[in-house]
Design a protein around this motif. Structure first.
Motif, PDB file in Angstrom:
ATOM      1  N   ARG A   1       0.810  -1.216   0.000  1.00 15.47           N
ATOM      2  CA  ARG A   1       0.000   0.000   0.000  1.00 15.47           C
ATOM      3  C   ARG A   1       0.848   1.273   0.000  1.00 15.47           C
ATOM      4  O   ARG A   1       0.732   2.112  -0.892  1.00 15.47           O
ATOM      5  CB  ARG A   1      -0.909  -0.021   1.228  1.00 15.47           C
ATOM      6  CG  ARG A   1      -1.834   1.151   1.313  1.00 15.47           C
ATOM      7  CD  ARG A   1      -2.679   1.090   2.551  1.00 15.47           C
ATOM      8  NE  ARG A   1      -1.876   1.280   3.756  1.00 15.47           N
ATOM      9  CZ  ARG A   1      -2.395   1.597   4.943  1.00 15.47           C
ATOM     10  NH1 ARG A   1      -3.689   1.703   5.081  1.00 15.47           N
ATOM     11  NH2 ARG A   1      -1.624   1.762   5.991  1.00 15.47           N
ATOM     12  N   THR A   2       1.749   1.382   0.988  1.00 17.61           N
ATOM     13  CA  THR A   2       2.533   2.612   1.120  1.00 17.61           C
ATOM     14  C   THR A   2       3.335   2.908  -0.139  1.00 17.61           C
ATOM     15  O   THR A   2       3.278   3.998  -0.702  1.00 17.61           O
ATOM     16  CB  THR A   2       3.505   2.468   2.312  1.00 17.61           C
ATOM     17  OG1 THR A   2       2.771   1.972   3.410  1.00 17.61           O
ATOM     18  CG2 THR A   2       4.139   3.774   2.650  1.00 17.61           C
ATOM     19  N   ILE A   3       4.070   1.900  -0.593  1.00 20.94           N
ATOM     20  CA  ILE A   3       4.992   2.105  -1.714  1.00 20.94           C
ATOM     21  C   ILE A   3       4.218   2.429  -2.993  1.00 20.94           C
ATOM     22  O   ILE A   3       4.585   3.326  -3.753  1.00 20.94           O
ATOM     23  CB  ILE A   3       5.918   0.873  -1.833  1.00 20.94           C
ATOM     24  CG1 ILE A   3       7.193   1.237  -2.553  1.00 20.94           C
ATOM     25  CG2 ILE A   3       5.293  -0.276  -2.527  1.00 20.94           C
ATOM     26  CD1 ILE A   3       8.249   0.171  -2.400  1.00 20.94           C
TER      27      ILE A   3
ATOM     28  N   ILE B   1       2.594   6.106  -2.790  1.00 23.14           N
ATOM     29  CA  ILE B   1       3.512   7.252  -2.922  1.00 23.14           C
ATOM     30  C   ILE B   1       4.038   7.365  -4.351  1.00 23.14           C
ATOM     31  O   ILE B   1       4.148   8.458  -4.897  1.00 23.14           O
ATOM     32  CB  ILE B   1       4.657   7.218  -1.875  1.00 23.14           C
ATOM     33  CG1 ILE B   1       5.532   8.469  -1.956  1.00 23.14           C
ATOM     34  CG2 ILE B   1       5.553   6.025  -2.011  1.00 23.14           C
ATOM     35  CD1 ILE B   1       4.870   9.704  -1.477  1.00 23.14           C
ATOM     36  N   LEU B   2       4.301   6.213  -4.977  1.00 21.37           N
ATOM     37  CA  LEU B   2       4.802   6.271  -6.350  1.00 21.37           C
ATOM     38  C   LEU B   2       3.739   6.822  -7.295  1.00 21.37           C
ATOM     39  O   LEU B   2       4.034   7.653  -8.158  1.00 21.37           O
ATOM     40  CB  LEU B   2       5.234   4.880  -6.818  1.00 21.37           C
ATOM     41  CG  LEU B   2       6.592   4.443  -6.284  1.00 21.37           C
ATOM     42  CD1 LEU B   2       6.944   3.064  -6.801  1.00 21.37           C
ATOM     43  CD2 LEU B   2       7.665   5.434  -6.701  1.00 21.37           C
TER      44      LEU B   2
ATOM     45  N   ALA C   1       3.385  10.569  -6.731  1.00 15.74           N
ATOM     46  CA  ALA C   1       4.522  11.314  -7.285  1.00 15.74           C
ATOM     47  C   ALA C   1       4.431  11.398  -8.802  1.00 15.74           C
ATOM     48  O   ALA C   1       4.642  12.462  -9.399  1.00 15.74           O
ATOM     49  CB  ALA C   1       5.832  10.662  -6.869  1.00 15.74           C
TER      50      ALA C   1
ATOM     51  N   THR D   1       5.567  15.800  -1.629  1.00 19.37           N
ATOM     52  CA  THR D   1       6.019  15.440  -0.286  1.00 19.37           C
ATOM     53  C   THR D   1       5.115  16.031   0.779  1.00 19.37           C
ATOM     54  O   THR D   1       5.470  16.084   1.944  1.00 19.37           O
ATOM     55  CB  THR D   1       7.450  15.930  -0.040  1.00 19.37           C
ATOM     56  OG1 THR D   1       7.494  17.298  -0.392  1.00 19.37           O
ATOM     57  CG2 THR D   1       8.450  15.139  -0.818  1.00 19.37           C
ATOM     58  N   ASN D   2       3.921  16.458   0.374  1.00 19.00           N
ATOM     59  CA  ASN D   2       2.966  16.952   1.348  1.00 19.00           C
ATOM     60  C   ASN D   2       2.267  15.763   1.972  1.00 19.00           C
ATOM     61  O   ASN D   2       1.607  14.991   1.291  1.00 19.00           O
ATOM     62  CB  ASN D   2       1.971  17.837   0.616  1.00 19.00           C
ATOM     63  CG  ASN D   2       0.949  18.450   1.533  1.00 19.00           C
ATOM     64  OD1 ASN D   2       0.776  18.006   2.655  1.00 19.00           O
ATOM     65  ND2 ASN D   2       0.293  19.467   1.050  1.00 19.00           N
ATOM     66  N   CYS D   3       2.405  15.622   3.288  1.00 16.13           N
ATOM     67  CA  CYS D   3       1.851  14.408   3.877  1.00 16.13           C
ATOM     68  C   CYS D   3       0.338  14.392   3.853  1.00 16.13           C
ATOM     69  O   CYS D   3      -0.276  13.341   4.008  1.00 16.13           O
ATOM     70  CB  CYS D   3       2.381  14.176   5.284  1.00 16.13           C
ATOM     71  SG  CYS D   3       2.423  15.609   6.311  1.00 16.13           S
TER      72      CYS D   3
ATOM     73  N   LEU E   1      -0.734  12.006   0.752  1.00 15.96           N
ATOM     74  CA  LEU E   1      -0.609  10.574   1.068  1.00 15.96           C
ATOM     75  C   LEU E   1      -1.494  10.233   2.261  1.00 15.96           C
ATOM     76  O   LEU E   1      -2.093   9.154   2.317  1.00 15.96           O
ATOM     77  CB  LEU E   1       0.853  10.232   1.366  1.00 15.96           C
ATOM     78  CG  LEU E   1       1.139   8.769   1.650  1.00 15.96           C
ATOM     79  CD1 LEU E   1       0.815   7.913   0.443  1.00 15.96           C
ATOM     80  CD2 LEU E   1       2.580   8.552   2.058  1.00 15.96           C
ATOM     81  N   GLY E   2      -1.602  11.167   3.196  1.00 15.69           N
ATOM     82  CA  GLY E   2      -2.408  10.936   4.394  1.00 15.69           C
ATOM     83  C   GLY E   2      -3.859  10.669   4.050  1.00 15.69           C
ATOM     84  O   GLY E   2      -4.466   9.737   4.579  1.00 15.69           O
TER      85      GLY E   2
ATOM     86  N   LEU F   1      -4.228   7.197   2.533  1.00 19.27           N
ATOM     87  CA  LEU F   1      -4.145   6.132   3.543  1.00 19.27           C
ATOM     88  C   LEU F   1      -5.391   6.103   4.420  1.00 19.27           C
ATOM     89  O   LEU F   1      -5.923   5.039   4.732  1.00 19.27           O
ATOM     90  CB  LEU F   1      -2.903   6.339   4.417  1.00 19.27           C
ATOM     91  CG  LEU F   1      -1.550   6.162   3.736  1.00 19.27           C
ATOM     92  CD1 LEU F   1      -0.441   6.667   4.643  1.00 19.27           C
ATOM     93  CD2 LEU F   1      -1.314   4.709   3.400  1.00 19.27           C
TER      94      LEU F   1
ATOM     95  N   ALA G   1      10.491   3.971   0.841  1.00 15.14           N
ATOM     96  CA  ALA G   1       9.200   3.290   1.023  1.00 15.14           C
ATOM     97  C   ALA G   1       9.405   1.822   1.396  1.00 15.14           C
ATOM     98  O   ALA G   1       8.629   1.266   2.180  1.00 15.14           O
ATOM     99  CB  ALA G   1       8.353   3.408  -0.229  1.00 15.14           C
TER     100      ALA G   1
ATOM    101  N   ILE H   1      -1.677   6.009  10.867  1.00 14.31           N
ATOM    102  CA  ILE H   1      -1.126   6.287   9.544  1.00 14.31           C
ATOM    103  C   ILE H   1       0.200   7.019   9.628  1.00 14.31           C
ATOM    104  O   ILE H   1       0.843   7.237   8.615  1.00 14.31           O
ATOM    105  CB  ILE H   1      -2.090   7.081   8.654  1.00 14.31           C
ATOM    106  CG1 ILE H   1      -2.433   8.421   9.295  1.00 14.31           C
ATOM    107  CG2 ILE H   1      -3.337   6.309   8.354  1.00 14.31           C
ATOM    108  CD1 ILE H   1      -3.051   9.376   8.302  1.00 14.31           C
TER     109      ILE H   1
ATOM    110  N   LEU I   1       3.403   7.209   6.958  1.00 14.22           N
ATOM    111  CA  LEU I   1       3.702   8.580   6.531  1.00 14.22           C
ATOM    112  C   LEU I   1       5.165   8.958   6.718  1.00 14.22           C
ATOM    113  O   LEU I   1       5.571  10.042   6.307  1.00 14.22           O
ATOM    114  CB  LEU I   1       2.815   9.576   7.269  1.00 14.22           C
ATOM    115  CG  LEU I   1       1.409   9.740   6.695  1.00 14.22           C
ATOM    116  CD1 LEU I   1       0.606  10.704   7.510  1.00 14.22           C
ATOM    117  CD2 LEU I   1       1.463  10.211   5.261  1.00 14.22           C
TER     118      LEU I   1
ATOM    119  N   VAL J   1       6.945  10.301   3.582  1.00 12.43           N
ATOM    120  CA  VAL J   1       7.000  11.692   3.149  1.00 12.43           C
ATOM    121  C   VAL J   1       7.584  12.598   4.233  1.00 12.43           C
ATOM    122  O   VAL J   1       7.466  13.811   4.160  1.00 12.43           O
ATOM    123  CB  VAL J   1       5.617  12.214   2.719  1.00 12.43           C
ATOM    124  CG1 VAL J   1       5.278  11.725   1.346  1.00 12.43           C
ATOM    125  CG2 VAL J   1       4.555  11.826   3.700  1.00 12.43           C
TER     126      VAL J   1
END
Lengths: 200, 197
Positions: A73-75, A78-79, A82, A112-114, A117-118, A121, B77, B100, B104, B107
């Motif tokens: 999920r995370t990877i 973010i990709l 981006a 890179t603004n959380c 992504l926040g 998630l 990541a 989360i 996070l 980032v």
């Protein structure tokens, strides 16, 4: 219907991304010195957050769940975010150079603004139960992305208004600029605490 | 040897990520309600910093200049995912309270900034010490903020009641308290810096 309204009010006021969730503080402090750039930043973030909610929902629902890849999920998020931001930058640059000049420098910062992504998630945690897709999760996700963006815009706009006036104020040397911005944000956050427990 | 010590020390003092460089604020503010959370977050971030700094420094001659940022993101990541899974397995309650904010870390500007500004230009051993110093500096800053908030806002330290006959200042453990504490602490750092000059 009330569910939709609750998501909007929840993301803008009750769980405001800046004041209660603490997501997206870097641009909030960095770009809130003047009203105009603050508004551009807010709108850019709102757009990217809405689109990121849409794209990451699709990825989660149609790739990660069916292939049992939840740990990616995370990877993957973010990709995708981006790449998306990069594409938007190229697109705006080609289509409207004026908009690019207004938006331009803020777009790469958004990756890179959380908050972006926040929200992706959060959506995957609120509107999915492990592998189960909850009802209306698609529209809820997009709505939450959009409203959270509006909440961010509201916060940064209010903050920039106050900071423009603070320029004139006599602030102790050591507290000038960033520290006083945090203290102001803290007072605003107390005001936003008033929304806690609000129900329709 | 002297250089190693310098790379390690700078994260704790002049270039402290939180008070000196003002980076990585979102997790700092969000999870500093208790010291336990702060330590958990600090260790997780230090682990990611160490891993990403080592790998990026080792691969710095192979990674093409044009696509270095996406490469860094993938490396970071990966370590974040490892941390996430390890934390979920070893301490589920901590992983639930941090929520989360563990994913996070991807980032978190500290990790990216160290990769871009340090690990991509320096050899492995220096990058390792840089990551250790920065990670420790971040953990200490987090613990300091969390300590102030937990003691004054809840009357406890690490969950143990220490202040008796004391009305806790509840606002400090609520979100506004985080903003207030960090604002005053950065102000204090500025004041100390000015005094030194």
């Amino acid at each position: 219907m009330t569910q939709y309204l609750m998501i909007i009010i929840g993301a803008i006021f009750i769980n405001n991304f800046i004041f209660t969730r603490f997501l997206g503080l870097c641009p909030f402090i960095g770009v809130s010195k003047e009203t105009k750039p603050a508004l551009s930043m807010g709108l850019a973030v709102t757009f990217v957050m809405t689109m990121a909610s849409l794209i990451t929902w699709l990825i989660y629902r149609f790739i990660l769940i069916p292939y049992n890849l939840l740990y990616l999920r995370t990877i993957s998020f973010i990709l995708v975010i981006a790449t998306f931001v990069q594409l938007v930058e190229i697109f705006i640059h080609k289509v409207s150079p004026t908009l690019f000049r207004a938006f331009g420098i803020y777009l790469p910062l958004i990756t890179t603004n959380c908050a972006v992504l926040g929200v992706a998630l959060l959506n995957s945690e609120m509107f999915f139960k492990e592998k189960e897709v909850l009802t209306n999760s698609f529209s809820f996700s997009i709505l939450q992305g959009f409203s959270a963006g509006l909440g961010f815009t509201l916060a940064i706009l209010l903050m920039s208004g106050i900071r423009e006036r603070l320029e004139m104020a006599e602030v102790p040397q050591a507290l000038k600029n960033i520290p006083i911005a945090f203290i102001v944000a803290s007072l605003m956050s107390i005001a936003f605490l008033g929304f806690v427990g609000f129900k329709l | 040897m002297k250089r190693l010590w310098y790379e390690f020390k700078k994260g704790l003092t002049i270039q402290n990520p939180t008070f000196g460089l003002i980076l990585g604020l979102c997790p700092t503010l969000a999870i500093s309600t208790t010291v336990v959370n702060a330590l958990g977050m600090g260790i997780a971030a230090t682990f990611v910093l160490l891993g990403s700094n080592i790998i990026i420094s080792a691969l710095r001659r192979i990674i093409p200049q044009e696509i270095r940022i996406p490469c860094y993101i993938v490396v970071i990541a990966t370590f974040v995912t490892i941390t996430e899974l390890l934390m979920k397995a070893s301490s589920p309650t901590l992983s639930k309270t941090l929520g989360i904010f563990v994913p996070l870390i991807v980032v978190n500007c500290i990790v990216m900034a160290r990769a871009e500004a340090f690990a991509s230009k320096n050899s492995l051993i220096y990058s390792l010490f840089d990551a250790l110093g920065m990670g420790l500096g971040f953990t200490l800053a987090l613990t300091l903020i969390a300590g102030i908030r937990e003691i004054l806002g809840n009357g406890t330290f690490l969950g143990i009641p220490i202040l008796k006959n004391f009305e806790p200042i509840i606002v400090l453990i609520l979100p506004p308290g985080a903003l207030l504490t960090i604002g005053l602490l950065i102000g204090l750092t500025n004041w100390l810096k000015r005094k030194k000059k």
